[in-house]
Scaffold this motif. Sequence first.
Motif, PDB file in Angstrom:
ATOM      1  N   HIS A  29      82.599 -37.481  33.651  1.00 48.25           N
ATOM      2  CA  HIS A  29      82.069 -36.115  33.716  1.00 48.25           C
ATOM      3  C   HIS A  29      81.632 -35.564  32.361  1.00 48.25           C
ATOM      4  O   HIS A  29      80.797 -34.665  32.310  1.00 48.25           O
ATOM      5  CB  HIS A  29      83.107 -35.171  34.326  1.00 48.25           C
ATOM      6  CG  HIS A  29      83.268 -35.338  35.790  1.00 48.25           C
ATOM      7  ND1 HIS A  29      82.406 -34.788  36.706  1.00 48.25           N
ATOM      8  CD2 HIS A  29      84.189 -36.025  36.513  1.00 48.25           C
ATOM      9  CE1 HIS A  29      82.779 -35.110  37.918  1.00 48.25           C
ATOM     10  NE2 HIS A  29      83.873 -35.866  37.828  1.00 48.25           N
ATOM     11  N   ASP A  68      85.520 -27.206  40.593  1.00 47.89           N
ATOM     12  CA  ASP A  68      84.586 -28.298  40.859  1.00 47.89           C
ATOM     13  C   ASP A  68      85.124 -29.608  40.277  1.00 47.89           C
ATOM     14  O   ASP A  68      86.177 -29.640  39.623  1.00 47.89           O
ATOM     15  CB  ASP A  68      83.174 -27.962  40.348  1.00 47.89           C
ATOM     16  CG  ASP A  68      83.063 -27.826  38.834  1.00 47.89           C
ATOM     17  OD1 ASP A  68      83.860 -28.442  38.095  1.00 47.89           O
ATOM     18  OD2 ASP A  68      82.145 -27.109  38.380  1.00 47.89           O
ATOM     19  N   ALA A  69      84.407 -30.701  40.539  1.00 44.53           N
ATOM     20  CA  ALA A  69      84.876 -32.029  40.137  1.00 44.53           C
ATOM     21  C   ALA A  69      85.052 -32.131  38.620  1.00 44.53           C
ATOM     22  O   ALA A  69      86.009 -32.755  38.139  1.00 44.53           O
ATOM     23  CB  ALA A  69      83.913 -33.094  40.637  1.00 44.53           C
ATOM     24  N   ARG A  70      84.156 -31.531  37.861  1.00 43.90           N
ATOM     25  CA  ARG A  70      84.245 -31.572  36.394  1.00 43.90           C
ATOM     26  C   ARG A  70      85.483 -30.818  35.911  1.00 43.90           C
ATOM     27  O   ARG A  70      86.212 -31.283  35.037  1.00 43.90           O
ATOM     28  CB  ARG A  70      82.974 -30.986  35.789  1.00 43.90           C
ATOM     29  CG  ARG A  70      82.897 -31.054  34.283  1.00 43.90           C
ATOM     30  CD  ARG A  70      81.494 -30.616  33.831  1.00 43.90           C
ATOM     31  NE  ARG A  70      81.323 -30.789  32.416  1.00 43.90           N
ATOM     32  CZ  ARG A  70      81.462 -29.810  31.519  1.00 43.90           C
ATOM     33  NH1 ARG A  70      81.767 -28.584  31.912  1.00 43.90           N
ATOM     34  NH2 ARG A  70      81.281 -30.062  30.240  1.00 43.90           N
ATOM     35  N   GLU A  71      85.723 -29.645  36.487  1.00 47.83           N
ATOM     36  CA  GLU A  71      86.905 -28.865  36.124  1.00 47.83           C
ATOM     37  C   GLU A  71      88.179 -29.610  36.503  1.00 47.83           C
ATOM     38  O   GLU A  71      89.134 -29.648  35.719  1.00 47.83           O
ATOM     39  CB  GLU A  71      86.862 -27.496  36.815  1.00 47.83           C
ATOM     40  CG  GLU A  71      85.770 -26.597  36.282  1.00 47.83           C
ATOM     41  CD  GLU A  71      85.469 -25.405  37.165  1.00 47.83           C
ATOM     42  OE1 GLU A  71      84.960 -24.399  36.632  1.00 47.83           O
ATOM     43  OE2 GLU A  71      85.720 -25.462  38.394  1.00 47.83           O
ATOM     44  N   ASP A 121      87.897 -26.207  46.925  1.00 49.27           N
ATOM     45  CA  ASP A 121      86.657 -26.091  46.154  1.00 49.27           C
ATOM     46  C   ASP A 121      86.675 -24.963  45.120  1.00 49.27           C
ATOM     47  O   ASP A 121      85.634 -24.622  44.569  1.00 49.27           O
ATOM     48  CB  ASP A 121      85.461 -25.936  47.093  1.00 49.27           C
ATOM     49  CG  ASP A 121      85.508 -24.656  47.911  1.00 49.27           C
ATOM     50  OD1 ASP A 121      86.502 -23.905  47.810  1.00 49.27           O
ATOM     51  OD2 ASP A 121      84.547 -24.408  48.659  1.00 49.27           O
TER      52      ASP A 121
END
Length: 148
Positions: free
Chosen positions: A113, A81-84, A78
């Motif tokens: 995203h 994040d998902a966007r990164e 973690d």
Amino acid sequence: MTARTTFLDDRVRASLQAVGAAAKRGLGDADLAELVQVRASQLNHCAFCLDLHLGIARKQGVSERQLDLLTAWEEAGDVFDARERAALALTEAVTVLTEGFVPDAVYEEAARHFGADGLAHLLALIATINAWNRLMVTRRIPAGSTEW
């Protein structure tokens, strides 16, 4: 290491700088922009760009943990994040082109995203840092050089 040449046409330099600045502004996330530029520079072994963009990232306050784990972002849990992660996956796919193209799944995840506008700016940023990397590596511009 000695630079092969430090010559770069001023119009070319200004044009690349303008594209990069527009892409960063359009992306609207200065920290992510630096992560993307550092990651591409790592993949391209560009010491000049790594030195430059790591310095900018630190000055902006990008997490040292993110910078330390950037080369292993896929395994960093973690920390990103998902966007990164979507942006970093796209950065790697565009930079390396291992398959000869950017895989649909990578592109679609980034599009999910970033939307059309954000994705356009992200792609411009990735393309621009790759151009800079190639210019600096080919000319052997060393880290910290003031002549480039």
